[in-house]
Design a protein around this motif. Structure first.
Motif, PDB file in Angstrom:
ATOM      1  N   THR A 138       0.847  -1.193   0.000  1.00 34.58           N
ATOM      2  CA  THR A 138       0.000   0.000   0.000  1.00 34.58           C
ATOM      3  C   THR A 138       0.880   1.239   0.000  1.00 34.58           C
ATOM      4  O   THR A 138       1.779   1.368   0.841  1.00 34.58           O
ATOM      5  CB  THR A 138      -0.920   0.021   1.238  1.00 34.58           C
ATOM      6  OG1 THR A 138      -1.727  -1.163   1.240  1.00 34.58           O
ATOM      7  CG2 THR A 138      -1.822   1.240   1.216  1.00 34.58           C
ATOM      8  N   SER A 139       0.642   2.130  -0.944  1.00 34.06           N
ATOM      9  CA  SER A 139       1.432   3.354  -1.011  1.00 34.06           C
ATOM     10  C   SER A 139       0.996   4.357   0.048  1.00 34.06           C
ATOM     11  O   SER A 139      -0.160   4.362   0.485  1.00 34.06           O
ATOM     12  CB  SER A 139       1.320   3.988  -2.399  1.00 34.06           C
ATOM     13  OG  SER A 139       2.044   3.242  -3.345  1.00 34.06           O
ATOM     14  N   VAL A 140       1.941   5.187   0.449  1.00 33.46           N
ATOM     15  CA  VAL A 140       1.700   6.250   1.421  1.00 33.46           C
ATOM     16  C   VAL A 140       2.084   7.579   0.781  1.00 33.46           C
ATOM     17  O   VAL A 140       3.203   7.739   0.289  1.00 33.46           O
ATOM     18  CB  VAL A 140       2.541   6.031   2.696  1.00 33.46           C
ATOM     19  CG1 VAL A 140       2.297   7.164   3.692  1.00 33.46           C
ATOM     20  CG2 VAL A 140       2.245   4.682   3.323  1.00 33.46           C
ATOM     21  N   LEU A 141       1.155   8.507   0.764  1.00 34.78           N
ATOM     22  CA  LEU A 141       1.420   9.861   0.282  1.00 34.78           C
ATOM     23  C   LEU A 141       0.918  10.845   1.328  1.00 34.78           C
ATOM     24  O   LEU A 141      -0.216  10.725   1.801  1.00 34.78           O
ATOM     25  CB  LEU A 141       0.717  10.117  -1.052  1.00 34.78           C
ATOM     26  CG  LEU A 141       1.205   9.312  -2.264  1.00 34.78           C
ATOM     27  CD1 LEU A 141       0.373   9.653  -3.492  1.00 34.78           C
ATOM     28  CD2 LEU A 141       2.682   9.576  -2.542  1.00 34.78           C
ATOM     29  N   GLY A 142       1.772  11.791   1.686  1.00 42.12           N
ATOM     30  CA  GLY A 142       1.387  12.746   2.716  1.00 42.12           C
ATOM     31  C   GLY A 142       1.068  12.080   4.040  1.00 42.12           C
ATOM     32  O   GLY A 142       0.243  12.576   4.812  1.00 42.12           O
ATOM     33  N   GLY A 143       1.697  10.938   4.295  1.00 42.17           N
ATOM     34  CA  GLY A 143       1.466  10.210   5.540  1.00 42.17           C
ATOM     35  C   GLY A 143       0.155   9.451   5.586  1.00 42.17           C
ATOM     36  O   GLY A 143      -0.209   8.903   6.629  1.00 42.17           O
ATOM     37  N   GLN A 158       8.631   1.165   3.847  1.00 38.85           N
ATOM     38  CA  GLN A 158       9.758   1.601   3.019  1.00 38.85           C
ATOM     39  C   GLN A 158       9.563   3.094   2.737  1.00 38.85           C
ATOM     40  O   GLN A 158       8.526   3.487   2.185  1.00 38.85           O
ATOM     41  CB  GLN A 158       9.820   0.819   1.705  1.00 38.85           C
ATOM     42  CG  GLN A 158      10.151  -0.655   1.886  1.00 38.85           C
ATOM     43  CD  GLN A 158      10.171  -1.404   0.570  1.00 38.85           C
ATOM     44  OE1 GLN A 158       9.161  -1.487  -0.128  1.00 38.85           O
ATOM     45  NE2 GLN A 158      11.310  -1.960   0.215  1.00 38.85           N
ATOM     46  N   SER A 159      10.517   3.884   3.134  1.00 38.32           N
ATOM     47  CA  SER A 159      10.442   5.318   2.878  1.00 38.32           C
ATOM     48  C   SER A 159      10.913   5.611   1.459  1.00 38.32           C
ATOM     49  O   SER A 159      11.995   5.184   1.048  1.00 38.32           O
ATOM     50  CB  SER A 159      11.321   6.079   3.880  1.00 38.32           C
ATOM     51  OG  SER A 159      11.262   7.467   3.636  1.00 38.32           O
ATOM     52  N   LYS A 160      10.080   6.308   0.681  1.00 40.63           N
ATOM     53  CA  LYS A 160      10.404   6.623  -0.714  1.00 40.63           C
ATOM     54  C   LYS A 160      10.112   8.095  -0.992  1.00 40.63           C
ATOM     55  O   LYS A 160       9.115   8.444  -1.638  1.00 40.63           O
ATOM     56  CB  LYS A 160       9.577   5.753  -1.664  1.00 40.63           C
ATOM     57  CG  LYS A 160       9.756   4.254  -1.487  1.00 40.63           C
ATOM     58  CD  LYS A 160      11.042   3.753  -2.089  1.00 40.63           C
ATOM     59  CE  LYS A 160      11.146   2.238  -2.007  1.00 40.63           C
ATOM     60  NZ  LYS A 160      12.405   1.737  -2.585  1.00 40.63           N
ATOM     61  N   PRO A 161      10.961   9.002  -0.481  1.00 41.89           N
ATOM     62  CA  PRO A 161      10.729  10.426  -0.753  1.00 41.89           C
ATOM     63  C   PRO A 161      10.684  10.688  -2.257  1.00 41.89           C
ATOM     64  O   PRO A 161      11.476  10.131  -3.028  1.00 41.89           O
ATOM     65  CB  PRO A 161      11.954  11.098  -0.120  1.00 41.89           C
ATOM     66  CG  PRO A 161      12.430  10.122   0.925  1.00 41.89           C
ATOM     67  CD  PRO A 161      12.161   8.772   0.347  1.00 41.89           C
ATOM     68  N   GLY A 162       9.737  11.515  -2.678  1.00 40.71           N
ATOM     69  CA  GLY A 162       9.608  11.812  -4.101  1.00 40.71           C
ATOM     70  C   GLY A 162       8.821  10.778  -4.879  1.00 40.71           C
ATOM     71  O   GLY A 162       8.816  10.795  -6.116  1.00 40.71           O
TER      72      GLY A 162
END
Length: 286
Positions: free
Chosen positions: A35-40, A119-123
């Motif tokens: 599951t993707s995370v955007l803006g927390g 998994q942290s993926k900035p950008g």
């Protein structure tokens, strides 16, 4: 150091262990979701949970005790690991009964194993690939016949990624009977004469959560959508091509087997769908 979740406990990743007899390790007897995370916040969480439940059902696998708490677990891992953009990986296996056997262990005495990590993926939302497009190669589809179940049997897709890398490409599209099934970790699409074409749902492809959302948004935007199998030759002659997945959203494909797709640059329909998907998904993110 990341905090991960293993069988009911939040622990440092260096302390996380699973039995060597776990069937996920021995038999690839497990399913997963990302599951993707955007803006927390979590993107399309309900869709991922529904597909997870379906995968478990198709494999006659019990839900773990924590199944009803999965949203809270996802949110806690996002919080403690301070994930703004990234992913949450979830895996459930049939567990371990302390030995190796082809026969399923007794579900009354063997609890499923459940593991989650971030998994942290900035950008992530502004990936360079969305602007430049992907180069793909074609390879034979040599996977098992139940690709609609999101199992951890990912050896051939991984090999496909490496085949692409060896040829200086980004990914591979898998071919069966002359038709494209899907990418190694994504659903595949072409655009011809303004019409979006993607393979129909069946046991031959994964029922992508992002796929479902993108097609819904495309139809709401009055775009022409056709769900059918398309050939590799059709793809090479298309005006545009793109892929969708939870981690890549909508990403254009600009080259297939060394030949440019259309103008060889990202096309307007893929770009518009990516914009719509991100806007709408962020509105409903939890």
């Amino acid at each position: 150091m990341r905090t991960v979740y293993v069988n009911g406990d939040y622990i440092p990743e260096t302390e996380a262990t699973v039995s060597i007899f776990d069937r996920g390790f021995l038999m690839a007897d497990g399913v997963y979701e990302v599951t993707s995370v955007l803006g927390g916040k979590l993107i399309d969480f309900d869709g991922h949970l529904a597909r997870l439940e379906r995968s478990l059902t198709e494999l006659d696998m019990l839900k773990p005790a924590a199944f009803d708490d999965l949203l809270d677990i996802h949110r806690e891992l996002v919080r403690v690991n301070e994930i703004d953009e990234g992913m949450v990986y979830l895996q459930i296996t049939r567990g371990s009964d302390g030995d190796r056997d082809f026969v399923f262990p007794d579900p009354e005495t063997t609890e499923p194993t459940i593991v989650l990590f971030t998994q942290s993926k900035p950008g992530l939302a502004n990936s360079p690939a969305a602007r430049t497009g992907l180069k793909v190669i074609s390879i034979p589809d040599q996977r098992w016949g139940r690709r609609d179940i999101k199992t951890v049997q990912l050896l051939y897709p991984s090999m496909g990624k490496m085949m692409a890398k060896a040829q200086g490409a980004d990914d591979a599209w898998m071919i069966e009977d002359g038709h494209v099934t899907e990418g190694t970790s994504n659903n595949a699409y072409i655009v011809s004469g303004g019409r979006i074409v993607t393979r129909h749902l069946s046991n031959d492809i994964l029922h992508g959560i992002t796929r479902a959302a993108v097609l819904r948004f495309a139809r709401e935007a009055q775009m022409d959508v056709e769900e059918r199998a398309f050939t590799l030759d059709e793809a090479k002659q298309a005006d545009e091509a793109f892929v969708t997945s939870a981690s890549t959203f909508v990403t254009p494909v600009v080259e297939i087997d060394g030949a440019p797709v259309g103008s060889g640059t990202p096309g307007p329909i893929a770009a518009r769908l990516r914009e719509i998907y991100l806007d709408e998904s962020l509105k409903s993110a939890i």
